[in-house]
Design an enzyme around this catalytic site. Sequence first.
Site, PDB file in Angstrom:
ATOM      1  N   GLU A   6       0.717  -0.915   0.038  1.00 30.26           N
ATOM      2  CA  GLU A   6       0.066   0.036  -0.058  1.00 30.26           C
ATOM      3  C   GLU A   6       0.686   1.380   0.054  1.00 30.26           C
ATOM      4  OE1 GLU A   6      -3.173   0.192  -0.492  1.00 30.26           O
ATOM      5  OE2 GLU A   6      -3.721  -2.018  -0.078  1.00 30.26           O
ATOM      6  N   CYS A  24      -2.274   8.856   1.935  1.00 30.71           N
ATOM      7  CA  CYS A  24      -1.768   8.518   0.437  1.00 30.71           C
ATOM      8  C   CYS A  24      -2.752   8.400  -0.343  1.00 30.71           C
ATOM      9  CB  CYS A  24      -1.527   6.809   0.840  1.00 30.71           C
ATOM     10  SG  CYS A  24      -2.868   5.882   1.385  1.00 30.71           S
ATOM     11  N   GLU A  45      -6.389  -4.141   0.556  1.00 31.18           N
ATOM     12  CA  GLU A  45      -6.835  -4.255   1.856  1.00 31.18           C
ATOM     13  C   GLU A  45      -8.402  -3.864   1.832  1.00 31.18           C
ATOM     14  OE1 GLU A  45      -4.025  -1.510   3.919  1.00 31.18           O
ATOM     15  OE2 GLU A  45      -2.913  -3.318   4.573  1.00 31.18           O
TER      16      GLU A  45
END
Length: 488
Positions: free
Chosen positions: A250, A284, A462
């Site tokens: 990630e 992010c 995820e």
Amino acid sequence: MRAQPEASHFIDGAYVEDDAGKAFESVYAATGAVIAKLHSATPAIIEKAMASAVRAQREWASWLPAERARVLRRAADIIRARNEALSELETLDTGKAIQETLVADASSGADSLEWFSAQAASLSGESVPLGDDAFAYTVRAPLGVCVGIGAWNYPTQIACWKAAPALAAGNAMVFKPSEMTPLCALKLAEIFIEAGAPKGLFNVVQGFGDVGAALSTHKDTAKVSLTGSVPTGAKVYAAAASGMRHVTMELGGKSPLIVFEDADLEDAIGGAMLGNFYSTGQICSNGTRVFVQKSILEKFLSRLAERTAAIRLGDPLDPETHLGPLISQGQRDKVMSYIEKGKAERARLVIGGGIPAGDGFEKGAYIEPTVFADVTDDMTIAREEIFGPVMSVLAFETEDEVIERANGTEFGLAAGLFTKDIARAHRVAGKLAAGICWINTYNLTPVEIPFGGVKHSGFGRENGKAAIEFYSQLKTVHVALGRVDAPY
Ligand code: NDP
């Protein structure tokens, strides 16, 4: 203000210290105060954590699915019951405003544990008929010990988003938080024990990149799940590959958020602000390249500036505060250097761009929410991930043009668009190269839906059912019902 844990690491159901590890301090970003002193893991600590996880995983995998589900569910309930204390700790760990942490961190972690508890209880394979003489079945088997390595922006959520699917699928986890935010994951480890997990199922070891690297290449590590930057991701991916380990990456982004001229202006501005200023911009998936159609550009900018001016910076523990400091002075220097680059490359500073002055701001890593307009695709602030509250607004004219420009980046974590034209919304979403695309909203990540990037933004997912696939492996069993037909 102190938030000193009993010891640095949590292994095999208890706090553990090894003073031989490099000492480091946990600093509250709002005041610069040292709130805890810890030690990085030594090789002995790493071995202890891995060995206990190996033992726990064997036991855990032998439990009934409903028993495993119960532990995850109980952990979720405990987190919810302690939301206030955990949110305060999250604020101390990160400097994020309590207004946010009360609703976005421990609670998101609890959602994830609750949702994956249901997955744990219902994992199954398939049965494959193969005529009269055979059949086969598949089993979704755990990987073993998974290593989780976290970034500093969401220490509780990252730990839960990794642990929940990993444990649901029958794995154990050794988690290394960022050394900037070492405190929250320790509380999660305590909670798992309280919820009835076997000792060692979720261990926390502290440390810097070298500890992450040692865990990523440990002989007993079956998988590495990293949340971090692209350069770290490349290193960890390569290290994991040397042992054929599974990975979830990630990583960072420079996501586009497109505002078409028919969009609801207030919603689009709200989405752009949330997608750039929430968590002081340290997210992010932020939509840091805001493409606005030329015909509405000046209207968009003036209302955006008005609403940005009303953002309250201040003490993160004050419930009225919208924005706390950045994680550290170092991060503030980095963000300020991007702001300077934006000015030097002739972007138009609309609002912000400085360090707030006055009472309460002197010692914290505060920075003003900042908007640049007239940004072009080649400017540094439009190409590199800043990880701070800095929005770049770029003008566009046509749909085809904006799609091409939005995709013109090595990153591909997220994208968003605002329009009332339903056909255009889906057409554009279909063409944006991103792991997740929001239509008429931004940055919502309910546990039910998969989250993760394409291109350099990462690999694996995820949340959602997809996450289980990245924490398990299929085993096929072929069952012969007839005789063996050997020609010799
Ligand atoms: P880093 O990449 O610097 O660090 C991430 C983690 O990896 C830290 O725990 C770090 O330890 C550890 N690490 C560093 N080097 C190694 C190594 N060689 N082997 C194993 N582990 C290592 O990221 P930041 O903590 O600075 O977080 C910010 C970044 O994270 C941004 O790029 C952001 O976009 C990304 N991010 C991505 C998210 C996503 O879901 N896609 C969500 C949140 C953040 P140490 O801290 O000691 O260096």
